[in-house]
Design a protein around this motif. Structure first.
Motif, PDB file in Angstrom:
ATOM      1  N   VAL A  79      -7.029  -6.007   1.743  1.00  0.00           N
ATOM      2  CA  VAL A  79      -7.551  -4.643   1.799  1.00  0.00           C
ATOM      3  C   VAL A  79      -7.525  -4.156   3.249  1.00  0.00           C
ATOM      4  O   VAL A  79      -8.028  -4.818   4.155  1.00  0.00           O
ATOM      5  CB  VAL A  79      -8.990  -4.559   1.236  1.00  0.00           C
ATOM      6  N   ASP A  80      -6.918  -2.995   3.415  1.00  0.00           N
ATOM      7  CA  ASP A  80      -6.790  -2.358   4.726  1.00  0.00           C
ATOM      8  C   ASP A  80      -8.063  -1.533   4.970  1.00  0.00           C
ATOM      9  O   ASP A  80      -8.145  -0.360   4.595  1.00  0.00           O
ATOM     10  CB  ASP A  80      -5.534  -1.463   4.653  1.00  0.00           C
ATOM     11  N   VAL A  81      -9.048  -2.182   5.569  1.00  0.00           N
ATOM     12  CA  VAL A  81     -10.357  -1.519   5.718  1.00  0.00           C
ATOM     13  C   VAL A  81     -10.349  -0.673   6.996  1.00  0.00           C
ATOM     14  O   VAL A  81     -10.867  -1.086   8.036  1.00  0.00           O
ATOM     15  CB  VAL A  81     -11.505  -2.550   5.756  1.00  0.00           C
ATOM     16  N   ASN A  82      -9.718   0.486   6.910  1.00  0.00           N
ATOM     17  CA  ASN A  82      -9.756   1.377   8.083  1.00  0.00           C
ATOM     18  C   ASN A  82     -10.921   2.360   7.987  1.00  0.00           C
ATOM     19  O   ASN A  82     -11.075   3.227   8.831  1.00  0.00           O
ATOM     20  CB  ASN A  82      -8.412   2.099   8.265  1.00  0.00           C
ATOM     21  N   ARG A  83     -11.691   2.208   6.947  1.00  0.00           N
ATOM     22  CA  ARG A  83     -12.897   3.010   6.724  1.00  0.00           C
ATOM     23  C   ARG A  83     -12.597   4.504   6.656  1.00  0.00           C
ATOM     24  O   ARG A  83     -13.452   5.346   6.889  1.00  0.00           O
ATOM     25  CB  ARG A  83     -13.947   2.760   7.813  1.00  0.00           C
ATOM     26  N   LYS A 104       0.858  -1.196   0.000  1.00  0.00           N
ATOM     27  CA  LYS A 104       0.000   0.000   0.000  1.00  0.00           C
ATOM     28  C   LYS A 104       0.890   1.240   0.000  1.00  0.00           C
ATOM     29  O   LYS A 104       1.782   1.381   0.832  1.00  0.00           O
ATOM     30  CB  LYS A 104      -0.891  -0.023   1.252  1.00  0.00           C
ATOM     31  N   ALA A 105       0.626   2.131  -0.952  1.00  0.00           N
ATOM     32  CA  ALA A 105       1.551   3.256  -1.186  1.00  0.00           C
ATOM     33  C   ALA A 105       1.847   4.060   0.079  1.00  0.00           C
ATOM     34  O   ALA A 105       2.987   4.420   0.352  1.00  0.00           O
ATOM     35  CB  ALA A 105       0.967   4.161  -2.262  1.00  0.00           C
ATOM     36  N   PHE A 150       1.217 -13.413  -6.126  1.00  0.00           N
ATOM     37  CA  PHE A 150       1.216 -11.949  -6.175  1.00  0.00           C
ATOM     38  C   PHE A 150       0.303 -11.458  -5.055  1.00  0.00           C
ATOM     39  O   PHE A 150      -0.884 -11.800  -5.027  1.00  0.00           O
ATOM     40  CB  PHE A 150       0.716 -11.448  -7.532  1.00  0.00           C
ATOM     41  N   ILE A 151       0.870 -10.669  -4.170  1.00  0.00           N
ATOM     42  CA  ILE A 151       0.088 -10.178  -3.036  1.00  0.00           C
ATOM     43  C   ILE A 151       0.025  -8.661  -3.132  1.00  0.00           C
ATOM     44  O   ILE A 151       1.062  -7.996  -3.190  1.00  0.00           O
ATOM     45  CB  ILE A 151       0.738 -10.610  -1.708  1.00  0.00           C
ATOM     46  N   ALA A 152      -1.173  -8.123  -3.163  1.00  0.00           N
ATOM     47  CA  ALA A 152      -1.327  -6.675  -3.242  1.00  0.00           C
ATOM     48  C   ALA A 152      -1.996  -6.170  -1.976  1.00  0.00           C
ATOM     49  O   ALA A 152      -3.067  -6.660  -1.604  1.00  0.00           O
ATOM     50  CB  ALA A 152      -2.151  -6.294  -4.467  1.00  0.00           C
ATOM     51  N   MET A 153      -1.350  -5.219  -1.321  1.00  0.00           N
ATOM     52  CA  MET A 153      -1.959  -4.594  -0.150  1.00  0.00           C
ATOM     53  C   MET A 153      -2.569  -3.277  -0.624  1.00  0.00           C
ATOM     54  O   MET A 153      -1.887  -2.456  -1.250  1.00  0.00           O
ATOM     55  CB  MET A 153      -0.916  -4.336   0.920  1.00  0.00           C
TER      56      MET A 153
END
Ligand SMILES: Cc1ncc(C[n+]2csc(CCOP(=O)(O)OP(=O)(O)O)c2C)c(N)n1
Ligand SMILES: [Mg+2]
Length: 771
Positions: A185-189, A72-73, A152-155
């Motif tokens: 997916v970083d679901v921090n809302r 994640k960028a 392939f793992i994408a965050m």
């Protein structure tokens, strides 16, 4: 993946270190090192903290050799902290965050290739590049290469999924077959300014499922789940899950003593007695902690879902993991925390809480410590040494014959048809966003077939067809839906196959030139990531006359000159297309030094008899960016100080330029005609001590004024006059296009022979030195 309590405790110790180092690195960049011009440095402490637990679990436990990760960028500080703990970055590199030549603000493969697998930065593009990376790896394996990388793992940030290009990629049928693809997916809302819409959670689940993905939700941590199991616990779950995202965030920001009331009291003041009873035994401070117990910060729960994702893989998988943005920091869950930075006292406080001794701020784990041992055991990244591969020969030219008249687009079709019969053709993969046939790929496709990860039945087999659409893992053309961002991200992934999979592919993507702009951010991203590929954009310009303004490209020449990492050509004659393409393929084969190629082609038929004889010298000039086609110097009456002019014609305007020069000669004005095959090459050459452009004209021609003309915006060639130090009138298409015959449009935009003649007369009437 068995995880003992002792191992969990070590991972917890490591995540605290990652949290600390990420925060401290950003602090150092902002306050620790000299900042002479006072420009805000920034960094993303909150976004990093959000994924600290997920990344710790991934990098120190779940990652397998051969996995590739797109980070994640905005979590780059956390990522750099992890690479530091793994011994792949030094303290000095951590201190260089966001400084010139140092670690980049967002993971950049181009700038920090030692540690970064895939570049991210522009929302949604990194994860989709990883997705097409998985497709490219599958393609390579299906064509005789090794299966690398394995996963392939994408965050991804949850708000990245607001970008439409994400869903464009999920709509591709082949993507649903990529079983080695995992998104976390970083679901921090939270996004930058806002809290995520409440509808998003359900939508994400439904949309991923509809695209054929396996969805694993990791919403709550084990502390909360234990509460849900107690009698009446369902009430707590229902309350939390029905709650608006904004209300949940407000709850996280409340003082400990106010959380209970906020939970059990409804908007109209009613108290939920059952819920109140359930929570009665939990002290205030603990209650706040329990409410904040989301799954994405529960190491054990995370490792369980990582394990689940690994089992029974038949399709791509997404883990939707709830997290808290700014987790463990004073601004955790604060809706305005995206750009927030810890103050010096807050940082000191954090250091104390995390057990960082003063003076030990940059310390990792001492060798021999249990943490260091665990880190040393975690998966090493796949070897990155440049593979040794044999490269098929790429000839300088093909010696193909071209009918006259011929358009540059037709020439492209012929060249590819010919390439299909050469060994280098085995390495070429073409990609198109639903315009393969109209961009002249039919001959290539008939010979090479369509690529799809498994063979499909050809229901038209035996039916005579101009284009045979045979889909199989052997095919060499990838046909995407109408999604130009997908096209460029797929080219970006295929164009990094050497770095990622150890096999150099030669990707050629085709699209209509006006739709370059539709995928421009993806194109830019792919180039910046270091991918190498060829873009063939056709048709272009108002020469596509009856099609009208929606399909005529005006501004793309400027884009071609402006884009770094790609050389733009706009050829006139068929053989030029062949030479330029072969040169472009050779550049891709040269790997690190070579650039990508943007070939802007046209449907306009061109009289090939106008072209000079195909000598090696002429070929060299074409590749340098231009040549003299009509030489007026030996014409009777030639006087460079009086009646002479230079016409520089971009690509397909050659015919009008020659016609204008003939007509001018009849009236005593002598015009040289130069064909500009690459405005980009000519322009870039200006910084050389002796620019190629200057060598096109002789010393005696120094004062001759210039008229330039191209089927695109006039400013593209407007540098020529100033570079030669003479007056210039740049002609081109500076307004929206429209329907009409070619003659109508050329007349309307002033780029026909008459327009050129008028410009010449205007220039000559100004007299010498009046620019
Ligand atoms: C294409 C694009 N548009 C806008 C931005 C500006 N921007 C930076 S971060 C961000 C929100 C990111 O939210 P999310 O992906 O959920 O990450 P989080 O910080 O919450 O972890 C935005 C809009 C960007 N980087 N790229
Ligand atoms: Mg977010």
């Amino acid at each position: 993946m068995l995880t003992t309590p002792a191992e969990l405790a070590l991972l917890d110790s490591i995540q605290k270190k990652v949290l600390w180092l990420a925060a401290y690195m950003v602090h150092h960049a902002n306050q620790g090192r000299p900042n002479p011009d006072g420009t805000k440095v920034g960094g993303h402490q909150a976004s990093s903290a959000s994924v600290v637990t997920l990344m710790t679990a991934l990098y120190f436990k779940a990652l397998m050799p051969g996995d590739l990760v797109a980070v994640k960028a905005h979590a780059s500080p956390a990522f750099y902290a992890i690479e530091y703990l793994r011994g792949r970055l030094t303290v000095d590199q951590l201190k260089s965050l966001r400084s010139f030549g140092g670690l980049q603000a967002y993971p950049s493969r181009r700038k920090n290739p030692g540690v970064v697998d895939l570049s991210t930065g522009s929302m949604g593009l990194g994860a989709v590049t990883a997705t097409f990376g998985a497709l490219a790896a599958r393609y390579v394996a299906d064509h005789g290469g090794a299966r690398r990388p394995e996963r392939f793992i994408a965050m991804v940030g949850d708000a990245e999924l607001d970008e439409g290009n994400v869903w464009e990629s999920l709509g591709e049928e082949a993507v649903a077959l990529l079983r080695d693809l995992l998104w976390i997916v970083d679901v921090n809302r939270q996004s930058l300014d806002r809290i995520a819409p409440d509808s998003r959670r359900g939508q994400l689940k439904a949309w991923f499922s509809a695209a054929g993905w396996r969805v694993i939700e990791l919403r709550w941590g084990s502390k909360l789940r234990a509460q849900f199991e107690r009698p009446g616990g369902e009430r707590l779950r229902a309350r939390l899950e029905a709650m608006a995202n904004a209300e949940y965030h407000a709850l996280l920001r409340r003082p400990a003593g106010a959380v209970r009331t906020a939970l059990v009291k409804s908007a109209d003041g009613e108290t939920d007695r059952v819920l109140d009873g359930l929570l009665a035994g939990i002290p205030d401070a603990t209650l706040r902690e329990v409410i904040a117990d989301v799954g994405g910060h529960d190491l054990r729960a995370i490792l369980e879902v990582f394990d689940e994702a690994l089992r029974g893989r038949h399709q791509p998988c997404v883990i939707l993991a709830d997290t808290i943005k700014g987790w463990g920091l004073p601004f955790a869950g604060d809706p305005m925390n995206h750009g927030a930075l810890l103050s010096a006292p807050q940082l000191e406080e954090l250091g104390k809480a995390l057990g960082v001794a003063p003076g030990e701020e940059w310390a990792g784990f001492p060798p021999g410590s249990a943490e260091a041992t665990l880190i040393a055991r975690s998966a090493r990244p796949a070897a990155r040494a440049a593979p040794v591969e044999s490269m098929p020969e790429i000839p300088l030219e093909l010696g193909e014959s071209y009918p006259s008249p011929s358009s540059t687009q037709e020439a492209f079709g012929r060249v590819l048809g010919r390439l299909a019969r050469l060994p280098i053709g085995e390495r070429i993969v073409t990609v198109s966003a639903d315009v393969a046939v109209t961009t002249h790929l039919a001959a290539w496709i008939n010979r090479k077939g369509i690529y799809f990860p498994h063979a499909k039945r050809d229901h038209f087999e035996g039916v005579p067809q101009a284009v045979q659409w045979k889909e199989s893992p052997e095919g060499q053309h990838i046909e995407l839906g109408i999604a130009e961002q997908n096209l460029f991200l797929a080219l970006g992934a295929l164009g990094q196959s050497r770095q990622l999979s150890g096999v150099t592919l030669f990707p050629i993507g085709t699209l209509y030139d006006p739709f370059i702009t539709r995928g421009l951010d993806a194109l830019y991203h792919a180039l910046y990531a270091g991918a190498k590929f060829i873009v063939v954009a056709t048709p272009s310009g108002v020469s596509l006359s009856p099609e009208g303004g929606a399909h005529q490209s005006v501004i793309t020449p400027g884009i071609g000159v402006g884009l770094p990492g790609i050389t733009y050509f706009d050829p006139a004659f068929a053989r030029e297309v062949e030479w330029i393409l072969m040169d472009g393929l050779r550049a891709l084969g040269r790997r690190d030094e070579g650039e990508s190629l943007y070939l802007r082609l046209s449907t306009k038929p061109i009289d090939q008899s106008l072209a000079p004889p195909p000598t090696p010298e002429h070929r060299a000039e074409v590749l340098k960016g231009g040549y003299r086609l009509v030489d007026a110097r030996r014409d009777p009456g030639w006087d460079p100080e009086d009646n002479a002019v230079h016409i520089f014609a971009g690509g397909v305007m050659v015919h009008e330029a020659v016609e204008a020069s003939r007509a001018l000669r009849a009236s005593g004005v002598l015009a040289n005609v130069f064909v500009v095959t690459s405005p980009d090459r000519l322009y870039r050459g200006l910084r050389r001590p002796r620019p190629y452009l200057e060598s096109l004209v002789t010393a005696e021609e120094e004062g001759i004024p210039v008229v330039s003309v191209l089927d695109g915006h006039s400013h593209t060639l407007s540098f020529i006059g100033s570079a030669l130090g003479v007056p210039q009138i740049p002609l081109g298409v500076d307004l929206f296009g429209q329907s009409g015959s070619r003659a109508d449009l050329y007349r309307h935009y002033g780029i026909d022979a008459k327009g050129i003649i008028d410009a010449v007369r205007t220039l000559l009437a100004r007299g010498p030195g009046v620019g």
